[in-house]
Design a protein around this motif. Structure first.
Motif, mmCIF file in Angstrom:
data_model
loop_
_atom_site.group_PDB
_atom_site.id
_atom_site.type_symbol
_atom_site.label_atom_id
_atom_site.label_comp_id
_atom_site.label_asym_id
_atom_site.label_seq_id
_atom_site.Cartn_x
_atom_site.Cartn_y
_atom_site.Cartn_z
ATOM 1 N N THR A 28 -15.058 -17.656 7.228
ATOM 2 C CA THR A 28 -13.977 -16.925 8.878
ATOM 3 C C THR A 28 -14.017 -15.827 8.267
ATOM 4 O O THR A 28 -13.795 -14.980 9.278
ATOM 5 C CB THR A 28 -12.495 -18.121 8.880
ATOM 6 N N ARG A 29 -14.482 -15.410 7.415
ATOM 7 C CA ARG A 29 -14.304 -13.732 6.253
ATOM 8 C C ARG A 29 -12.479 -12.752 7.056
ATOM 9 O O ARG A 29 -12.485 -11.840 7.402
ATOM 10 C CB ARG A 29 -15.294 -13.104 7.806
ATOM 11 N N THR A 30 -12.029 -14.453 6.380
ATOM 12 C CA THR A 30 -10.227 -13.796 6.443
ATOM 13 C C THR A 30 -10.588 -13.208 4.977
ATOM 14 O O THR A 30 -10.017 -14.577 3.988
ATOM 15 C CB THR A 30 -9.432 -14.822 7.118
ATOM 16 N N ILE A 31 -9.468 -12.913 4.888
ATOM 17 C CA ILE A 31 -8.786 -12.524 3.660
ATOM 18 C C ILE A 31 -7.514 -12.103 3.681
ATOM 19 O O ILE A 31 -6.227 -12.167 4.131
ATOM 20 C CB ILE A 31 -9.017 -10.642 3.421
ATOM 21 N N PRO A 32 -6.386 -13.266 2.506
ATOM 22 C CA PRO A 32 -4.772 -13.370 2.590
ATOM 23 C C PRO A 32 -4.874 -12.743 1.665
ATOM 24 O O PRO A 32 -5.481 -11.851 1.440
ATOM 25 C CB PRO A 32 -5.640 -15.085 1.885
ATOM 26 N N LYS A 33 -3.288 -12.579 2.183
ATOM 27 C CA LYS A 33 -2.643 -11.476 1.640
ATOM 28 C C LYS A 33 -2.076 -11.589 -0.276
ATOM 29 O O LYS A 33 -2.321 -10.945 -0.463
ATOM 30 C CB LYS A 33 -0.842 -11.341 2.597
ATOM 31 N N GLU A 34 -2.132 -12.956 -0.686
ATOM 32 C CA GLU A 34 -2.352 -12.796 -2.099
ATOM 33 C C GLU A 34 -3.407 -13.055 -2.717
ATOM 34 O O GLU A 34 -4.126 -13.232 -1.848
ATOM 35 C CB GLU A 34 -1.585 -14.859 -1.750
ATOM 36 N N GLN A 35 -3.033 -12.068 -3.503
ATOM 37 C CA GLN A 35 -4.601 -11.895 -3.955
ATOM 38 C C GLN A 35 -4.069 -11.344 -5.394
ATOM 39 O O GLN A 35 -3.783 -10.661 -6.003
ATOM 40 C CB GLN A 35 -4.864 -10.449 -3.719
ATOM 41 N N PRO A 36 -4.288 -12.563 -5.986
ATOM 42 C CA PRO A 36 -4.354 -12.362 -7.741
ATOM 43 C C PRO A 36 -4.860 -11.796 -8.302
ATOM 44 O O PRO A 36 -4.149 -11.433 -9.998
ATOM 45 C CB PRO A 36 -4.007 -14.279 -7.726
ATOM 46 N N TYR A 37 -6.478 -10.718 -8.095
ATOM 47 C CA TYR A 37 -7.080 -10.575 -9.271
ATOM 48 C C TYR A 37 -7.081 -8.694 -8.949
ATOM 49 O O TYR A 37 -7.139 -7.484 -9.945
ATOM 50 C CB TYR A 37 -8.356 -10.943 -8.760
ATOM 51 N N ILE A 38 -7.604 -8.458 -7.850
ATOM 52 C CA ILE A 38 -7.748 -7.154 -7.191
ATOM 53 C C ILE A 38 -7.021 -6.087 -7.855
ATOM 54 O O ILE A 38 -7.161 -5.069 -8.404
ATOM 55 C CB ILE A 38 -8.446 -7.555 -6.038
ATOM 56 N N HIS A 39 -5.332 -6.350 -7.210
ATOM 57 C CA HIS A 39 -4.122 -5.751 -8.126
ATOM 58 C C HIS A 39 -4.663 -4.998 -9.605
ATOM 59 O O HIS A 39 -4.200 -4.185 -9.883
ATOM 60 C CB HIS A 39 -2.753 -5.627 -7.203
ATOM 61 N N ARG A 40 -4.521 -6.228 -10.249
ATOM 62 C CA ARG A 40 -4.439 -5.831 -11.421
ATOM 63 C C ARG A 40 -5.784 -5.221 -12.169
ATOM 64 O O ARG A 40 -5.684 -4.887 -12.590
ATOM 65 C CB ARG A 40 -4.667 -7.435 -12.234
ATOM 66 N N LEU A 41 -6.199 -5.771 -11.679
ATOM 67 C CA LEU A 41 -7.901 -5.057 -11.860
ATOM 68 C C LEU A 41 -7.801 -3.651 -11.655
ATOM 69 O O LEU A 41 -7.941 -2.417 -12.826
ATOM 70 C CB LEU A 41 -9.256 -5.437 -11.260
ATOM 71 N N THR A 42 -7.518 -3.113 -10.672
ATOM 72 C CA THR A 42 -7.608 -1.745 -10.802
ATOM 73 C C THR A 42 -6.973 -0.923 -10.974
ATOM 74 O O THR A 42 -6.883 0.041 -11.268
ATOM 75 C CB THR A 42 -7.590 -1.664 -8.331
ATOM 76 N N ARG A 43 -5.412 -1.121 -11.633
ATOM 77 C CA ARG A 43 -3.940 -1.154 -11.687
ATOM 78 C C ARG A 43 -4.552 -0.486 -13.242
ATOM 79 O O ARG A 43 -4.413 0.399 -14.024
ATOM 80 C CB ARG A 43 -2.816 -1.478 -11.867
ATOM 81 N N LEU A 44 -5.373 -1.778 -14.109
ATOM 82 C CA LEU A 44 -5.843 -1.174 -15.242
ATOM 83 C C LEU A 44 -6.788 -0.053 -15.321
ATOM 84 O O LEU A 44 -7.262 0.416 -16.080
ATOM 85 C CB LEU A 44 -7.547 -3.237 -15.885
ATOM 86 N N GLY A 45 -7.916 -0.127 -14.486
ATOM 87 C CA GLY A 45 -8.942 0.665 -14.204
ATOM 88 C C GLY A 45 -7.713 2.034 -14.313
ATOM 89 O O GLY A 45 -8.254 2.977 -14.834
ATOM 90 N N ILE A 46 -7.676 1.663 -13.320
ATOM 91 C CA ILE A 46 -6.133 3.552 -13.504
ATOM 92 C C ILE A 46 -5.758 3.776 -14.286
ATOM 93 O O ILE A 46 -5.879 4.764 -15.628
ATOM 94 C CB ILE A 46 -5.315 3.445 -12.104
ATOM 95 N N GLU A 47 -5.087 2.878 -15.155
ATOM 96 C CA GLU A 47 -4.653 2.969 -17.116
ATOM 97 C C GLU A 47 -5.318 3.940 -17.375
ATOM 98 O O GLU A 47 -6.021 4.179 -18.716
ATOM 99 C CB GLU A 47 -3.676 1.547 -17.337
ATOM 100 N N ALA A 48 -7.275 2.619 -18.097
ATOM 101 C CA ALA A 48 -8.337 3.260 -18.575
ATOM 102 C C ALA A 48 -8.389 5.076 -18.946
ATOM 103 O O ALA A 48 -8.387 5.358 -19.584
ATOM 104 C CB ALA A 48 -9.157 2.636 -18.479
#
Length: 218
Positions: free
Chosen positions: A90-110
């Motif tokens: 359906t190409r829909t994106i649920p609001k609950e995203q358990p991975y990408i927020h953590r990854l991107t914040r870790l990228g910022i911290e790196a």
């Protein structure tokens, strides 16, 4: 004079991973600093994006990323799990995203710790290139961080309770990407000129050489 270039980059972008060896080579061979600027993938920035594209696009994407990997001699497979939870039918994106927020914040911290390029390289290889299932579990992420010279647990302790600050920095990177003239990743931006895609790396180097980019002394 050492030049610098911004690299707008996403952990969900296969092309971001597929360009990593060439990004590292840019720094290895030239007097250059790459400013890593992690952003959220377009699926998160614009959840309706994939419902608007031509139906042929996803099929072409899958063919092309495997082809690019083969051409570049890189290991590649679609991650399990996908960094962005998405219903592909359906190409829909649920609001609950358990991975990408953590990854991107870790990228910022790196980036804060001066190991941005090393971190996105190591983690993207773990996610896209090493065939690791459930890369988010066990010690997989900690091992990838250690390979980049970082302590994952310490990074996560630093982020905890300050998520809003990291979100603001991610939004600032996304605004800077748009200000440079593009919306997609990976994008190199040199003095306000965008070079979108892993197939524009050589052209960006060409432009920087016009501005005085020198080979790094061996």
């Amino acid at each position: 004079m050492t030049l610098d270039v911004d690299l707008f980059w996403s952990f969900r972008s296969p092309y971001s991973y597929l360009g990593m060896e060439r990004y590292k080579a840019m720094v290895r061979h030239h007097d250059l600093v790459i400013n890593v600027r992690p952003v959220y993938p377009i699926a998160i920035r614009d959840p309706g994006f994939f419902r608007q594209i031509n139906p042929l696009w996803p099929r072409y994407l899958m063919r092309d990323v495997y082809r690019v990997a083969e051409y570049e001699g890189l290991p590649f497979d679609w991650p399990k799990p996908d960094p962005v939870v998405m219903d592909m039918k359906t190409r829909t994106i649920p609001k609950e995203q358990p991975y990408i927020h953590r990854l991107t914040r870790l990228g910022i911290e790196a980036v804060h710790r001066g190991r941005g390029l090393e971190f996105i390289d190591s983690v993207s290889r773990r996610i896209w290139g090493e065939g690791v299932e459930n890369w988010h579990e066990g010690g997989h992420m900690a091992e990838a961080a250690e390979r980049a010279g970082l302590d994952l647990a310490d990074m996560e302790r630093t982020i905890a309770g300050r998520e809003a600050e990291y979100e603001a920095e991610i939004r600032a990177n996304e605004d800077a990407l748009e200000a440079a003239g593009h919306w997609g990743v990976p994008t190199l931006a040199f003095r306000g000129e965008p070079f979108f895609g892993q197939d524009r790396i050589d052209m960006c180097v060409w432009r920087m050489k016009q501005a005085g980019l020198k080979a790094r002394a061996e």
